[in-house]
Design a protein around this motif. Structure first.
Motif, PDB file in Angstrom:
ATOM      1  N   LEU A 190       7.623   1.844   7.890  1.00 35.10           N
ATOM      2  CA  LEU A 190       7.185   3.411   7.815  1.00 35.10           C
ATOM      3  C   LEU A 190       8.051   4.238   8.482  1.00 35.10           C
ATOM      4  N   PRO A 191       8.479   5.562   8.209  1.00 33.78           N
ATOM      5  CA  PRO A 191       9.344   6.202   8.884  1.00 33.78           C
ATOM      6  C   PRO A 191       8.513   6.701  10.185  1.00 33.78           C
ATOM      7  N   ASP A 192       9.392   6.932  11.224  1.00 34.96           N
ATOM      8  CA  ASP A 192       8.913   7.406  12.499  1.00 34.96           C
ATOM      9  C   ASP A 192       9.654   8.864  12.595  1.00 34.96           C
ATOM     10  N   PRO A 193       8.982   9.721  13.662  1.00 29.40           N
ATOM     11  CA  PRO A 193       9.336  11.050  13.925  1.00 29.40           C
ATOM     12  C   PRO A 193      10.920  11.251  14.098  1.00 29.40           C
ATOM     13  N   ILE A 241      13.202  -6.558   7.955  1.00 28.70           N
ATOM     14  CA  ILE A 241      13.520  -5.696   8.883  1.00 28.70           C
ATOM     15  C   ILE A 241      12.448  -5.053   9.415  1.00 28.70           C
ATOM     16  N   VAL A 242      11.837  -5.248  10.853  1.00 23.42           N
ATOM     17  CA  VAL A 242      10.732  -4.738  11.163  1.00 23.42           C
ATOM     18  C   VAL A 242      10.889  -3.459  11.868  1.00 23.42           C
ATOM     19  N   THR A 256       0.723  -1.140  -0.069  1.00 25.72           N
ATOM     20  CA  THR A 256      -0.044   0.002   0.019  1.00 25.72           C
ATOM     21  C   THR A 256       0.699   1.265  -0.071  1.00 25.72           C
ATOM     22  N   VAL A 257       1.944   1.249   0.825  1.00 24.65           N
ATOM     23  CA  VAL A 257       3.048   2.325   0.749  1.00 24.65           C
ATOM     24  C   VAL A 257       4.327   1.770   0.175  1.00 24.65           C
ATOM     25  N   PRO A 258       5.036   2.715  -0.700  1.00 22.47           N
ATOM     26  CA  PRO A 258       6.351   2.185  -1.284  1.00 22.47           C
ATOM     27  C   PRO A 258       6.979   1.826   0.186  1.00 22.47           C
ATOM     28  N   PRO A 259       7.846   0.767  -0.117  1.00 19.20           N
ATOM     29  CA  PRO A 259       8.718   0.781   1.247  1.00 19.20           C
ATOM     30  C   PRO A 259       9.935   1.688   1.592  1.00 19.20           C
ATOM     31  N   VAL A 260      10.248   1.743   2.774  1.00 17.33           N
ATOM     32  CA  VAL A 260      11.357   2.942   2.916  1.00 17.33           C
ATOM     33  C   VAL A 260      12.652   2.097   3.134  1.00 17.33           C
ATOM     34  N   SER A 261      13.353   2.711   2.354  1.00 16.53           N
ATOM     35  CA  SER A 261      14.830   1.852   2.711  1.00 16.53           C
ATOM     36  C   SER A 261      15.457   2.517   4.087  1.00 16.53           C
ATOM     37  N   THR A 262      16.037   1.830   4.820  1.00 16.98           N
ATOM     38  CA  THR A 262      16.806   2.157   5.928  1.00 16.98           C
ATOM     39  C   THR A 262      17.889   2.994   5.782  1.00 16.98           C
ATOM     40  N   GLU A 273       1.494   6.213  15.623  1.00 19.64           N
ATOM     41  CA  GLU A 273       2.950   6.780  16.059  1.00 19.64           C
ATOM     42  C   GLU A 273       3.767   7.282  15.232  1.00 19.64           C
ATOM     43  N   LEU A 274       3.690   6.342  13.894  1.00 17.55           N
ATOM     44  CA  LEU A 274       4.605   6.514  12.821  1.00 17.55           C
ATOM     45  C   LEU A 274       4.353   7.727  11.811  1.00 17.55           C
ATOM     46  N   THR A 275       2.930   7.546  11.199  1.00 19.42           N
ATOM     47  CA  THR A 275       2.597   8.529  10.164  1.00 19.42           C
ATOM     48  C   THR A 275       2.352   9.636  10.565  1.00 19.42           C
TER      49      THR A 275
END
Lengths: 343, 357, 623
Positions: C602-605, C526-527, C286-292, C618-620
């Motif tokens: 998903l990126p977090d703050p 990676i979680v 649903t959301v493009p994956p974020v690379s770490t 918390e993330l979005t």
């Protein structure tokens, strides 16, 4: 950093020890060419209490476990169970005495007979002399439930279980005998960290129920700190420090201090101070340790670092009670003195 | 290191200090300087060889005793067996006297042992030829056959085995593995006398490429060598394949792979020594078993080696020849075992410090 | 898995072959016994309708004689095998039960006997007794005794040293009971397997002696004597050899197959097959994956990985891992066994076992594209990347000197002459505090202690001055004090040389002590990705990371006041993962959505990221 050790006055009076080890030495090989790997080790464990045995490879931990369960006869010294020397018991009494000390070995994969169902393994523990086929199903189910396994596990073979489940079966088998003493030899080192906590808590609650005396052997200081009431620190086969659990927070022996400082500290503080590189030297051969204090070649407070401490090379320090610290003993010519503790 | 200068100095000084730590005893793992290390290697070799030589001497004594006892164990009177049922008691007595069978046990043993050490193994009952001379004439041919077979076993076994192992490891062996297993188990189960008969029929009788009779020289030795060598080669190939797979899955092979070496270097430097070591440990017996195969195959190809000699000698109750040949074959087996052990020691220094064989 | 396993095809084939042979052995002499001895005028005939396998020198039918000979041959082989098995087992197992001295001496004697070829022992015995059925049976039986003795000896001593036998002894079981209940059942299977292999060997050897004329004598006959007769007539009637040769071969093969099949059938672990795989096909993100990605964008990236997929025979081990490592950065990969952390690291270093298949959208180290899975890795990797493995005792080649192994990369890839390479290696060993480095160069790996070996391994990895060091559980096999030392060494290398590192560990404490950034892996993904400052402060989002922290005994864990919080259940096996979140079965925060859709990172703050529906809010928020 230095937390005060639990004041002993708040605890109920320590009951009489059920297991005493009195100046035991042990080793391998024939009588003429024996290699001693354990020297003059003494300890005592009371019901409901846990004695932690801490040390690195070659410290003699596993040898001590073998002596305690009677797999290896001590070369000198005694193992006393309820005050009786196990070496002097007659065959029948010895068998009973042996049943009173049970072992949970390190590797849950090799400690269950691969061809014996879990039920039969437990039945053997309940009564090794009886036919395994006509065992008491209800008791086996009970036992399995105490370690949180389903009753139908009894009909399955060990390879059908995960490492943590196997270790629970091994614990159930050891407790089926209703022993007085449990030797736990690195019980979690083969398990993943999330399973580890489960086994540790299970042991704690079972110990409470049965008022077991536990000898808990581990190389992991943080686990020892969590599980034990008292600690014995072994280095190359000898006791270097012994006492209540507080000694892990404020050690008196430089080796214990080295162990403490070596536990990876999540804060990364361990990189702030560089210990003298002598500690990186090889520990040496347990059967043939360095003369004098066995730790002296690696000691950050020893003759290689501090001038004028040649006594450490010449004389082996005896294990002596420490002044001002009840129940603590260390084998060091120059025990560490900490601020806040009376010297 | 590029750290603060003082820090570096203490590091080095301390590392130097660590050198002077009193070396632990002989059982210690870590020798401190190179000269003692070399001494230690020499001492290890001395101990290793010493232990093996004690074994060799013990086995030799046992073999000498057992071959001596062959005659003593014979049910009934060996002399009567030799001269036959129609001989007169005098003739029997004469043979008994010749054989020394009337002497006390210890005296017989003594003269036998001294005979063995002086190279006198008695003479044949059948043609009065000294046994030592007979063996001297026939052993070279047997040795030639055994060595050719050994070459067949080693070359085929290792080539096929390593190739199969490498292919399998790279996942390309799927199509190759089952036929490999099938063929090697079939060939490995073939006894030498059947392989021999088959080879004779196909290549000597039908195609007439090679002579039926075995003998010295490449052409007459090839078929017998194949007959002796093919079955063990198949067994060895399976063994080598398994060992290759084991070695390839070891962590040190991952280390070697991380060095991105050429395939040849990887194979020759890192795989082969370890495969040879582990294969020899398991397959040393296979080489000794070649001796047995040689004895039987000589009879298929009618090669006049010690194998045909011993069979004829047994059939004719020619005890001195039987004793002699079995003694010599025993000696050869002992030498092969020793050679295998020394090769192992050279290839894998760890076996030197191992406690038992 | 059904409790009744199917018998291996090998075993079935072997048993059928063998059964046929036994039936023949019983019936053939009754039916054709007289006919097989009937002399005819058809001497040395080839194959014909009347005589399928021809006739022998006396005009007897070879096929019938082969069939009739089955009984004698099988009986002899049976007796010989029994002699070998019974005497051998008694000797081998008896020695184990005896005292320590007898045990050692006995094992050594058996070893010496085994190294002597059985056929020669058999020859010596046939020489003593006159050739015949009995003598040849005894000869073969005795000749194979040492091999059985050795086998049972090894088996019995290894079983009686097993932990479960030790424990049973503690439970109070006597010696006899131990033997009957634990030792014998556990050695009976291999002994039986070897007995059937021994039977095959007996057939072959007995026939061999008969073939030589040292076994069965006229007028009796077995396959060996028939084959010998066939060989004599080989030039005239080659078909005469076919019958006995086939009979020997088939019986030997049958017995061998039974042995191998039994071995396969009885190996309990082999029979456990991974469950059928459920493929998760057409999973829509649903959301493009974020690379770490590395936190500071301005730093140079030394390693970059996008959407790594690794699978073993269709079962996914790594499912879409993306990772960047910046110059000078230490990234930790933490997770339990089977989480895919080591596989990820090995894939990055292009050191995956060739039986695994992998793909990635991007795989770059130091600017070199390594993406093509089918090409072998370029040699520049050897110098761009250093690798340190878990077990220092097994990652050096045992057959080569330390020095040879250390200098190999320099000499092969950089063409450094031997002397110079050795000098560099010695300097590097000294830097990692290996004592007496000159001497170490000429030592074999087994002569070094574990700590020394791991330091030498690190020296080897650093010798070509790589920009990136991949360390796969580098301290797990080490003692605590040595572990601390190695961690300090890695820290020092990072601060002084700026070497970037990827550290794999199961120990969250080790990771948070050394790393700058930590990726938590679970079931091949990676979680959570978190900076070490947040990890140390406990500012983590994913319930699995939280559970890991709560389950590991830290400074403030106390069994009375703050007990450890165990995480129930177990991680899914590869292939058990479907469309659901793989952590859902163990998750305290599980919601219906978790069972339908696998969450993506998903990126977090705080600059990290996490893959969890339950903490989505918390993330979005950050977006």
């Amino acid at each position: 950093m230095t937390a005060p050790s639990t004041p002993s006055s708040t605890l109920p009076a320590t009951p009489q020890p059920v297991l005493r080890v009195d100046r035991v030495s042990a080793g391998y090989g024939s009588a003429s060419r024996s290699a001693r790997v354990l020297r003059d080790v003494s300890l005592a464990v009371a019901p409901g209490r846990t004695m932690g045995i801490v040390g690195e490879s070659g410290s003699g931990k596993s040898t001590l476990a073998k002596v305690l369960v009677g797999e290896l006869a001590p070369l000198s010294g005694q193992v006393l169970l309820d005050g009786a020397d196990t070496a002097r018991l007659r065959r029948r009494q010895l068998r009973a005495a042996r049943r009173n000390i049970q072992l949970v070995p390190q590797d849950p994969y090799s400690s269950l007979d691969p061809r014996m169902t879990v039920g039969r393994a437990l039945a053997e523990a309940l009564d090794p002399g009886a036919s395994l086929r006509r065992a008491d199903r209800a008791r086996i189910t009970d036992l399995l439930e105490t370690v949180a396994l389903e009753g139908d596990a009894a009909d399955r073979l060990p390879h059908e279980f995960s490492g943590g489940q196997r270790q629970r079966i091994v614990i159930a088998r050891a407790l089926a005998v209703q022993p007085k003493v449990l030797i736990a030899d690195e019980v979690t080192s083969a398990l993943d960290s999330s399973v580890q906590a489960e086994i540790l808590n299970l042991l704690l609650s079972l110990q409470k129920q049965a008022d077991l005396a536990v000898v808990f052997i581990t190389h992991d200081l943080s686990i020892a700190r969590y599980m034990c009431d008292e600690i014995s620190v072994l280095y190359l086969g000898s006791l270097v420090e012994q006492g209540d659990i507080g000694l892990l927070r404020s050690p008196s022996h430089p080796y214990t201090e080295l162990l403490r400082a070596s536990v990876p500290d999540p804060s990364g503080a361990m990189f702030d101070t560089e210990p003298p590189p002598v500690v990186a030297a090889d520990p040496g051969d347990p059967a043939n340790p360095p003369a004098g204090c066995a730790f002296h070649p690696r000691c950050p407070q020893g003759p290689r670092v501090v001038e004028g401490r040649s006594i450490c090379i010449g004389t082996a320090p005896p294990l002596l009670p420490l002044a001002g610290q009840s129940g603590r003993a260390a084998a060091c010519h120059f025990p560490l003195v900490r601020a806040g503790t009376p010297a | 290191m590029t750290g603060p200068e003082t820090g570096v100095r203490t590091t080095d000084a301390a590392a130097g200090a660590a050198l002077t730590v009193p070396a632990a005893g002989p059982g210690s793992e870590v020798p401190e300087t190179s000269a003692p290390a070399r001494h230690r290697t020499a001492a290890l070799w001395a101990r290793y060889l010493g232990r093996r030589l004690v074994g060799v001497v013990a086995v030799l004594l046992v073999i000498i005793l057992l071959t001596f006892l062959i005659v003593r164990f014979v049910p009934g009177d060996p002399a009567r067996l030799i001269v036959g049922m129609n001989a007169t008691p005098d003739q029997v007595e004469q043979v008994r006297e010749d054989l020394g069978l009337n002497d006390p046990f210890w005296q017989q043993l003594g003269s036998y042992v001294s005979g063995v050490f002086t190279g006198d193994l008695g003479e044949s009952f059948v043609n009065k030829q000294p046994v030592t001379e007979m063996i001297g004439q026939r052993l070279p041919l047997t040795a030639q056959l055994a060595l050719s077979a050994l070459a067949v076993v080693l070359v085929l076994g290792f080539l096929l085995g390593i190739t199969a192992g490498m292919l399998d490891h790279r996942g390309r062996g799927r199509a190759f593995t089952s036929p490999f297993t099938a063929v090697t188990s079939l060939v490995g189960a073939l006894p030498e006398y059947i392989t021999g008969t088959l080879l004779v029929y196909v290549f000597a009788l039908s195609l007439q490429w090679f002579p039926v009779q075995g003998g010295p020289g490449f052409e007459s030795m090839l078929l017998p060598a194949l007959a002796v060598g093919l079955p063990p080669a198949a067994v060895l190939a399976r063994l080598v394949r398994n060992e290759t797979l084991t070695v390839l899955s070891q962590e040190y092979m991952t280390t070697a792979t991380s060095k991105r070496l050429s395939r040849t270097r990887l194979l020759l430097r890192h795989v082969l020594p370890n495969v040879v070591t582990s294969t020899l440990t398991l397959g040393g017996l296979l080489l000794v078993a070649l001796l047995g195969g040689t004895v039987i195959t000589e009879n298929v190809f009618n090669i006049s080696g010690v194998g045909t000699a011993v069979v004829q000698a047994i059939l004719r109750s020619d005890y001195p020849s039987v004793q002699g040949v079995i003694l010599v074959l025993g000696l050869v087996a002992v030498v092969i075992n020793l050679a295998v052990d020394i090769t192992l020691g050279l290839l894998d220094p760890r076996v030197l410090s191992r406690r038992t064989s | 898995m059904s409790p009744r396993r199917r018998l291996p095809a090998m075993l079935v084939t072997g048993l059928v072959l063998f059964g046929l042979m036994v039936a023949l052995g019983i019936l053939a002499p009754l039916i054709w016994g007289d006919e097989a001895d009937a002399l005819t005028a058809d001497i040395r005939q080839g194959s014909s309708g009347a005589h399928l396998l021809g006739t022998d020198a006396l005009g007897r039918d070879v096929l019938l004689r082969t069939l009739v000979a089955t009984r004698l041959t099988l009986l002899m082989a049976l007796c010989a095998t029994l002699i070998a098995v019974v005497i051998g087992t008694l000797l081998g197992a008896g020695v184990v039960l005896a005292g320590r001295f007898v045990r050692g001496a006995g094992a050594r004697t058996i070893d010496l006997l085994v190294s002597y070829p059985p056929i020669i022992i058999a020859l010596a015995i046939t020489a003593i007794f006159t050739p015949g059925v009995v003598s040849v049976v005894v000869a073969i039986g005795v000749a194979f005794c040492p091999q059985f003795a050795r086998l049972t000896n090894t088996l019995a001593s290894s079983v009686s040293a097993r932990q479960y036998v030790v424990v049973a002894r503690l439970l109070g079981s006597g010696r006899t009971r131990l033997l009957l209940r634990h030792v014998l059942p556990n050695i009976s299977a291999p002994v039986l397997v070897l007995s059937s292999v021994g039977f095959a060997t007996s057939i072959v050897s007995l026939s061999g002696l008969s073939f030589l004329g040292l076994g069965v004598q006229q007028p009796d006959y077995d396959w060996g004597t028939l084959l010998a007769a066939g060989l004599r007539d080989l030039s005239v009637t080659p078909v005469e050899s076919v019958g006995p040769a086939l009979a020997i071969l088939l019986t030997g093969l049958g017995a061998g197959l039974v042995g191998d099949g039994l071995a396969k059938h009885w190996e309990p672990r082999q029979s456990v097959r991974p469950p059928k795989l459920r493929r998760s096909r057409g999973r829509q993100l649903t959301v493009p994956p974020v690379s770490t990605a590395a936190p500071s964008g301005d730093r140079e990236v030394v390693a970059s990985l996008r959407e790594l997929q690794v699978s073993a025979g269709g079962a996914p081990l790594v499912r879409g891992v993306s990772l960047d490592i910046a110059a000078g950065e230490i990234v930790g990969l933490v997770g339990e066994s089977g989480s895919g952390k080591s596989v990820t690291a090995m894939a990055l270093a292009r050191l995956l076992n060739p039986s695994l298949t992998w793909s990635a959208d991007r795989l770059r180290i130091n600017g070199t594209d390594l993406q093509r899975a089918d090409l072998s890795a370029p040699t520049s990797l050897a110098t761009d990347l250093g690798v340190v493995f878990q077990d220092p005792s097994s990652c050096f080649n045992p057959a080569l000197h330390i020095g040879t192994q250390l200098t190999e990369v320099l000499r092969v890839h950089k063409g450094v002459p031997r002397r110079a390479a050795e000098k560099l290696a010695i300097a590097r060993l000294r830097e990692v505090r290996v004592s007496s480095p000159e001497a170490r160069m000429h030592q074999y790996p087994h002569e070094l202690s574990g700590g020394m070996r791991q330091r030498a391994m690190i020296a080897m990895a650093l010798l070509s001055e790589p920009r990136l060091l991949v360390a796969d559980e580098p301290t797990t096999a080490l003692d605590v004090t040595v572990q601390a030392d190695v961690l300090r060494l890695l820290h020092q290398i990072n601060t002084e040389r700026g070497t970037a590192m990827l550290l794999i560990s199961h120990d969250i404490k080790v990771v948070s002590a050394l790393c700058h950034r930590v990726c938590v892996m679970y079931a091949g993904r990676i979680v959570e990705e978190v900076s070490v400052a947040d990890l140390r402060a406990g500012r983590v989002h994913h319930p699995y990371t939280k559970a890991l922290l709560a389950a590991s005994p830290g400074e403030d864990a106390d069994r009375r006041t703050a007990p450890l919080q165990p995480l129930g259940g177990r991680p899914p096996k590869p292939g058990e993962v479907g469309n659901a979140c793989s952590f859902a079965p163990r998750c305290p925060l599980v919601m219906p959505r978790c069972l339908e859709e696998d969450p993506v990172l998903l990126p977090d703050p705080d600059g990290g990221s996490a893959a969890c529906h339950a903490v989505d809010s918390e993330l979005t928020v950050a977006r």
